[in-house]
Design a protein around this motif. Structure first.
Motif: not given
Length: 432
Positions: A233-235, A240-245, A290-296, A328-339
């Protein structure tokens, strides 16, 4: 403390090492370690010449420095070096490196009753932490199993946590292009990570290093290690680690104003992002998780953007690799706030060349993905809808005008970055 006084104090303590007993040597090494902590990368690197390491070798030969204290000193150097930028410290060209390598093999060849495991682990840590070039197959085959024995003991004490952290820090320094046979590490690293997920026995740095060691194996052991990363469960864990840090750093402070603990947490965040960078580049199993990870990562970027630019640059670099990943889908980058954050970055007037390159490649990949049509009717409808959303976002922000201002440096970036950038402005744009 000024550079001159720090240099003088280091030289003074180093000279004193050969004129005191074993206990006093350990105290002085502790003081030296505190000096290291306050150094900038360039200053840190200037201390460690081939001659200095050779002098340590002479002190061991002349019985003026015990081998245990020599290892302690080198572990302090290696620990600080790995948490900075892994400078070239000239160790591998020294007589001390030859001594340590010879001792490692001699100790490893002894039978179990005679073998000094603590000495062997210390030698392995020094060699891997400080050798920045090629590490032989024999040394890898010797060091990896012994370093993994340290966390497998599962003893719980502050001293043990520090020993485990040092062992994993060394393992994380094994270059990603170094082939490590799976039987040397896979079952053990899975057991260690799974145990931590249940009992939380590792420090944050040790846990990050454990993942880094595993993810780096993807470069030469793709299928097996890749499956292990998903099983563990890398993602979920990285998010979780990024959010807590991120929550445990006061980002309103500049780097020099941060507490020692906050600086360490910020460094671990950088290490996580660099580890994920490698994963984004290689992983072919990316999914909605991975969308959640992009968000983090976006959350980290927004927190750090005013006072910790290094995190922002590393984040953009990692997300550029994610955009290049075919799964990686563009929709995922969009949802994750990456763009959104890459747009924020590309508008900066003071952007360096590497960040400009990363932003341009990111949008080139987004544009390319949105241009690829599909015969599946439902997927095609979805593609067009996503394309419309991206187009409207870019148009609203005045993106096309901004890209046009980059035209004058396209040729420069094209030559500097291995011709990966395009000279055609339309390759960076999205049209409907």
């Amino acid at each position: 403390m000024q550079t001159t006084s720090r240099t003088e104090r280091f030289n003074e303590l180093f000279y004193q090492l050969e004129h005191c007993d074993e206990d006093e040597q350990r105290k002085k090494i502790g003081e030296i370690n505190e000096i290291f902590d306050g150094m900038e990368e360039e200053e840190f690197e200037s201390f460690f010449t081939k001659e200095m390491f050779n002098r340590i070798d002479e002190m061991i030969e002349e019985n003026k420095l015990t081998i245990e204290n020599a290892i302690l000193l080198l572990k302090c150097i290696g620990h600080c070096n790995s948490l900075k930028k892994e400078c070239n410290l000239n160790f591998e060209e020294s007589l001390l490196s030859e001594r340590f390598e010879k001792m490692t093999f001699e100790e490893d060849y002894k039978n179990e009753k005679e073998k000094n495991e603590n000495l062997l682990v210390g030698l392995c840590e020094c060699l891997i932490l400080l050798v920045k070039g090629f590490i032989s197959e024999d040394l890898i085959a010797t060091c990896v199993p012994h370093l993994l024995k340290v966390p497998l003991k599962k003893e719980e004490s502050e001293e043990t946590r520090k020993e485990v952290e040092m062992a994993f820090l060394a393992l994380s320094c094994i270059d990603k292009f170094t082939d490590v046979e799976q039987e040397l590490y896979l079952n053990e690293i899975k057991e260690i990570i799974e145990y931590h997920q249940e009992h939380h026995n590792l420090s944050r740095l040790a846990y990050q290093c454990a993942w880094e060691f595993l993810i780096f194996r993807l470069w030469v052991d793709y299928n097996l290690s890749g499956n292990a990363a998903n099983e563990l469960h890398l993602v979920r864990e990285a998010r979780r680690e990024l959010d807590e840090l991120t929550r445990n750093v006061d980002w309103r402070r500049k780097g020099d104003e941060m507490s020692r603990g906050e600086k360490k947490r910020a460094k671990i965040i950088i290490r996580w992002i660099q580890t994920l960078d490698s994963n984004f580049y290689l992983c072919s199993l990316l999914n909605e998780e991975y969308v959640g990870l992009f968000s983090s990562i976006v959350q980290v970027f927004r927190a750090a953007k005013e006072n910790f630019r290094e995190i922002c640059c590393k984040s953009i670099d990692a997300l550029r690799k994610a955009a290049r990943n075919r799964t990686v889908k563009v929709e995922g980058l969009l949802k994750g706030g990456v763009i959104d954050i890459v747009l924020d970055e590309i508008y900066k007037q003071t952007m360096d060349d590497e960040t400009a390159y990363n932003c341009l490649i990111f949008f080139m990949e987004v544009s390319l993905k949105l241009k690829i049509k599909t015969d599946d009717e439902m997927k095609e409808v979805k593609r067009k809808a996503t394309k419309r959303k991206v187009f409207e976002k870019l148009e609203e922000e005045g993106y096309e005008d901004t890209i046009t201002t980059f035209h004058k440096i396209f040729d420069y970036l094209y030559r500097k970055y291995y011709r990966e950038t395009s000279l055609n402005i339309s390759d960076y744009l999205v049209y409907v």
